[in-house]
Scaffold this motif. Structure first.
Motif, PDB file in Angstrom:
ATOM      1  N   ARG A  84     -25.582   1.737  42.135  1.00 40.57           N
ATOM      2  CA  ARG A  84     -25.455   1.634  40.676  1.00 40.57           C
ATOM      3  C   ARG A  84     -24.529   0.493  40.285  1.00 40.57           C
ATOM      4  O   ARG A  84     -24.743  -0.171  39.280  1.00 40.57           O
ATOM      5  CB  ARG A  84     -24.963   2.974  40.103  1.00 40.57           C
ATOM      6  CG  ARG A  84     -26.097   4.008  40.010  1.00 40.57           C
ATOM      7  CD  ARG A  84     -25.629   5.241  39.264  1.00 40.57           C
ATOM      8  NE  ARG A  84     -24.558   5.880  39.997  1.00 40.57           N
ATOM      9  CZ  ARG A  84     -24.675   7.057  40.614  1.00 40.57           C
ATOM     10  NH1 ARG A  84     -25.802   7.733  40.552  1.00 40.57           N
ATOM     11  NH2 ARG A  84     -23.662   7.562  41.270  1.00 40.57           N
ATOM     12  N   ARG A  85     -23.489   0.249  41.104  1.00 42.48           N
ATOM     13  CA  ARG A  85     -22.586  -0.872  40.801  1.00 42.48           C
ATOM     14  C   ARG A  85     -23.361  -2.192  40.902  1.00 42.48           C
ATOM     15  O   ARG A  85     -23.263  -3.052  40.025  1.00 42.48           O
ATOM     16  CB  ARG A  85     -21.392  -0.874  41.761  1.00 42.48           C
ATOM     17  CG  ARG A  85     -20.485  -2.080  41.539  1.00 42.48           C
ATOM     18  CD  ARG A  85     -19.149  -1.984  42.248  1.00 42.48           C
ATOM     19  NE  ARG A  85     -19.221  -1.978  43.709  1.00 42.48           N
ATOM     20  CZ  ARG A  85     -19.466  -3.061  44.460  1.00 42.48           C
ATOM     21  NH1 ARG A  85     -19.695  -4.233  43.892  1.00 42.48           N
ATOM     22  NH2 ARG A  85     -19.495  -2.963  45.777  1.00 42.48           N
TER      23      ARG A  85
ATOM     24  N   ARG B  76     -28.414   9.807  35.363  1.00 41.95           N
ATOM     25  CA  ARG B  76     -28.225   8.699  36.292  1.00 41.95           C
ATOM     26  C   ARG B  76     -28.259   9.110  37.764  1.00 41.95           C
ATOM     27  O   ARG B  76     -28.366   8.271  38.643  1.00 41.95           O
ATOM     28  CB  ARG B  76     -26.940   7.942  35.975  1.00 41.95           C
ATOM     29  CG  ARG B  76     -25.696   8.665  36.374  1.00 41.95           C
ATOM     30  CD  ARG B  76     -24.510   7.728  36.236  1.00 41.95           C
ATOM     31  NE  ARG B  76     -23.323   8.366  36.767  1.00 41.95           N
ATOM     32  CZ  ARG B  76     -22.235   7.724  37.127  1.00 41.95           C
ATOM     33  NH1 ARG B  76     -22.184   6.423  37.015  1.00 41.95           N
ATOM     34  NH2 ARG B  76     -21.205   8.373  37.593  1.00 41.95           N
TER      35      ARG B  76
ATOM     36  N   GLU C 177     -26.451  -6.407  34.023  1.00 44.64           N
ATOM     37  CA  GLU C 177     -25.682  -6.360  32.772  1.00 44.64           C
ATOM     38  C   GLU C 177     -24.541  -7.372  32.784  1.00 44.64           C
ATOM     39  O   GLU C 177     -24.569  -8.366  32.069  1.00 44.64           O
ATOM     40  CB  GLU C 177     -25.115  -4.954  32.571  1.00 44.64           C
ATOM     41  CG  GLU C 177     -26.097  -4.032  31.892  1.00 44.64           C
ATOM     42  CD  GLU C 177     -25.351  -2.972  31.120  1.00 44.64           C
ATOM     43  OE1 GLU C 177     -25.192  -3.127  29.915  1.00 44.64           O
ATOM     44  OE2 GLU C 177     -24.917  -1.975  31.758  1.00 44.64           O
TER      45      GLU C 177
ATOM     46  N   ARG D 102     -25.553  -2.656  37.819  1.00 47.55           N
ATOM     47  CA  ARG D 102     -24.772  -3.021  36.628  1.00 47.55           C
ATOM     48  C   ARG D 102     -24.306  -4.477  36.719  1.00 47.55           C
ATOM     49  O   ARG D 102     -24.341  -5.222  35.742  1.00 47.55           O
ATOM     50  CB  ARG D 102     -23.583  -2.059  36.500  1.00 47.55           C
ATOM     51  CG  ARG D 102     -22.800  -2.234  35.229  1.00 47.55           C
ATOM     52  CD  ARG D 102     -22.015  -0.975  34.882  1.00 47.55           C
ATOM     53  NE  ARG D 102     -20.906  -1.250  33.964  1.00 47.55           N
ATOM     54  CZ  ARG D 102     -21.065  -1.549  32.670  1.00 47.55           C
ATOM     55  NH1 ARG D 102     -22.262  -1.621  32.147  1.00 47.55           N
ATOM     56  NH2 ARG D 102     -20.015  -1.787  31.908  1.00 47.55           N
TER      57      ARG D 102
ATOM     58  N   GLN E 100     -25.613   4.891  28.261  1.00 47.10           N
ATOM     59  CA  GLN E 100     -24.694   4.893  29.405  1.00 47.10           C
ATOM     60  C   GLN E 100     -23.783   6.094  29.306  1.00 47.10           C
ATOM     61  O   GLN E 100     -23.309   6.615  30.293  1.00 47.10           O
ATOM     62  CB  GLN E 100     -23.813   3.639  29.355  1.00 47.10           C
ATOM     63  CG  GLN E 100     -24.494   2.425  29.886  1.00 47.10           C
ATOM     64  CD  GLN E 100     -23.604   1.209  29.746  1.00 47.10           C
ATOM     65  OE1 GLN E 100     -22.844   1.071  28.800  1.00 47.10           O
ATOM     66  NE2 GLN E 100     -23.722   0.321  30.700  1.00 47.10           N
TER      67      GLN E 100
ATOM     68  N   ASP F  91     -32.354   2.180  37.682  1.00 48.96           N
ATOM     69  CA  ASP F  91     -31.818   1.921  36.360  1.00 48.96           C
ATOM     70  C   ASP F  91     -32.813   2.255  35.247  1.00 48.96           C
ATOM     71  O   ASP F  91     -32.466   2.814  34.212  1.00 48.96           O
ATOM     72  CB  ASP F  91     -31.484   0.428  36.324  1.00 48.96           C
ATOM     73  CG  ASP F  91     -30.574   0.081  35.190  1.00 48.96           C
ATOM     74  OD1 ASP F  91     -29.748   0.917  34.843  1.00 48.96           O
ATOM     75  OD2 ASP F  91     -30.703  -1.026  34.650  1.00 48.96           O
TER      76      ASP F  91
ATOM     77  N   SER G 253     -26.846   0.546  27.289  1.00 53.24           N
ATOM     78  CA  SER G 253     -26.787  -0.620  28.173  1.00 53.24           C
ATOM     79  C   SER G 253     -27.538  -1.783  27.535  1.00 53.24           C
ATOM     80  O   SER G 253     -28.356  -1.596  26.639  1.00 53.24           O
ATOM     81  CB  SER G 253     -27.379  -0.274  29.536  1.00 53.24           C
ATOM     82  OG  SER G 253     -28.675   0.251  29.392  1.00 53.24           O
TER      83      SER G 253
END
Lengths: 395, 71
Positions: free
Chosen positions: A164-165, A142, A172, A168, A388, A239, A380
């Motif tokens: 990355r937050r 990652r 997701e 997600r 993940q 991602d 994920s």
């Protein structure tokens, strides 16, 4: 709570967020392809899920009946949808939006970033050397794409956790939580608006500056367009490739023969990467039906979404011999992991370079590795599939 | 294949989307333009000894944009 799906659920009400689908979708897709090749659910305002290669292919080429303006299946779609040019652009505007970016992503242009990618991989591996165990996703995969794309765009890689937050939250958690999408979107827009302002005053050798200078038909790009393209390149550049690298490591951790073979025949790595991309293609985009038509004989209705599962197409046994087997020296491999038609992943050359370099460096440093005893591997869900959490034992 | 058969490779321009698989597999036969789209070198003529590479490039084109003609 969701429970495991039965066959009739799959036909009439598939659930791509079901834990069994997230953990191992391949047998589910195989069954759908045989018994209900264009599955449907009423959830998410109505979504179709074709699993046959020929249907996925036909949709990818059909921009008359299928729009790219909405690419993600969510409980509550944004209205109007946020733009991410060129991936959310439809013809005729699409061509110009894409053309201006293409020269930045040719294999030759990408080759210039290879030394940086290699240095990043070596640095990450350096931190793990001497360890008995690590997490192949969290400690290695990652971190790689985010640092490369941050440098290409011209944003600090210290902000990697923030990027990355957002991803997600958007891809997701946001599937079922519209407020999370709204919040992450607002943060991203502010972040890039600020970054663009900074470059306006102090140009640099990066993509933000490139976009500020770019023109379409003699006109500079709108601020909305520039910020939209930056959002796209950031999200798509992180991602997806991280998921692909993680899936490669998962395969090699669970298939010792393939690992031995790649350690001793390094030249085979690029061929093996194509096979990993086929078998574990990370990305499922979506389209919105905008005109009544049929997919594989099945009527599809405007306003509903279609999940464009390139991963399922790559597993279609009518196109790929032994489609369910990973054959690391597969020769005939016209897989569609990077999509088909006008929206072919613009970063495919970047992704390939990063995955190959990540594997070369990893295998050189850790020729012996396997899943840690009692490892719990989590995957994920939604647009991108990859591990993940990937606990490994080294050496 | 008959001895005198010659192969010609052709990229169908409007189908090529720049996956660049042909160039990765057979750089002797294909090249990319500044946008990353593929074109056949040597007016498409496949020199002797490179036939297998030409067929392999065709098999790996996701867009089915590569035609090979036998003459």
């Amino acid at each position: 709570m969701r429970s495991s799906a039965t066959q009739s659920d799959l036909d009439n009400d598939f659930d791509h967020l079901d834990p069994s689908w997230i953990a191992d979708p391949f047998p589910i897709w195989d069954e759908m392809r045989q018994n209900c090749p264009v599955a449907h659910t009423d959830k998410f305002n109505g979504v179709y899920f074709p699993t046959r290669y020929e249907d996925v292919r036909a949709i990818a080429y059909d921009t008359e009946h299928f729009s790219s303006r909405r690419l993600v299946v969510q409980v509550e779609p944004m209205d109007p949808p946020l733009i991410f040019p060129p991936i959310t652009s439809d013809p005729p505007a699409h061509r110009a939006h894409r053309k201006l970016l293409l020269p930045l992503f040719t294999p030759d242009a990408i080759k210039r970033h290879e030394p940086h990618a290699r240095a990043v991989c070596q640095e990450l591996i350096g931190r793990l050397t001497g360890n008995q165990s690590c997490d192949g996703a969290a400690d290695y995969a990652r971190h790689i794409p985010v640092r490369i794309i941050a440098q290409m765009l011209g944003v600090p890689n210290q902000d990697a956790d923030l990027f990355r937050r957002w991803i997600r939250e958007l891809l997701e958690l946001g599937i079922t939580d519209p407020q999370m999408v709204a919040h992450a979107t607002e943060e991203m827009c502010d972040y890039f608006a600020h970054a663009v302002d900074k470059r306006r005053k102090a140009p640099a050798n990066d993509m933000i500056t490139f976009l500020l200078r770019a023109e379409i038909d003699g006109q500079p790009l709108s601020n909305e367009h520039i910020v939209g393209t930056l959002r796209l390149l950031l999200i798509a550049g992180i991602d997806t490739t991280w998921s692909a690298i993680g899936a490669c490591l998962w395969h090699l951790a669970t298939h010792a023969q393939d690992r031995h073979r790649l350690v001793s025949a390094r030249d085979l790595i690029p061929t093996a990467v194509e096979e990993f991309l086929r078998a574990y293609a990370p990305v499922t985009m979506a389209r919105e039906v905008i005109k009544e038509t049929k997919v594989g004989g099945c009527p599809v209705h405007p306003g509903q979404m279609v999940m464009l599962s390139f991963p399922a197409a790559n597993r279609d046994p009518s196109v790929f011999e032994h489609a369910d087997r990973v054959v690391i020296d597969r020769q005939n491999n016209g897989h569609v992991a990077f999509g088909l038609g006008i929206h072919r992943c613009i970063g495919s050359n970047l992704a390939r370079m990063e995955i190959v370099v990540a594997l070369q460096e990893w295998l050189a440093a850790f020729p012996q590795f396997e899943l840690a005893p009692d490892a719990v591997v989590t995957w994920s869900m939604g647009t991108t599939r990859g591990p993940q959490q990937l606990p490994l034992r080294l050496g | 294949m008959r001895d005198k058969t010659r192969l010609f490779a052709r990229i169908v321009g409007e189908r090529c989307q720049g996956h660049a698989r042909c160039v990765a597999i057979a750089p002797e036969l294909f090249e990319l333009d500044e946008l990353g789209n593929a074109h056949a070198r040597l007016h498409g003529l496949v020199p002797k000894g490179l036939e297998a590479k030409a067929w392999l490039a065709k098999a790996n084109c996701p867009e089915l944009a590569l035609d090979i003609l036998e003459q």
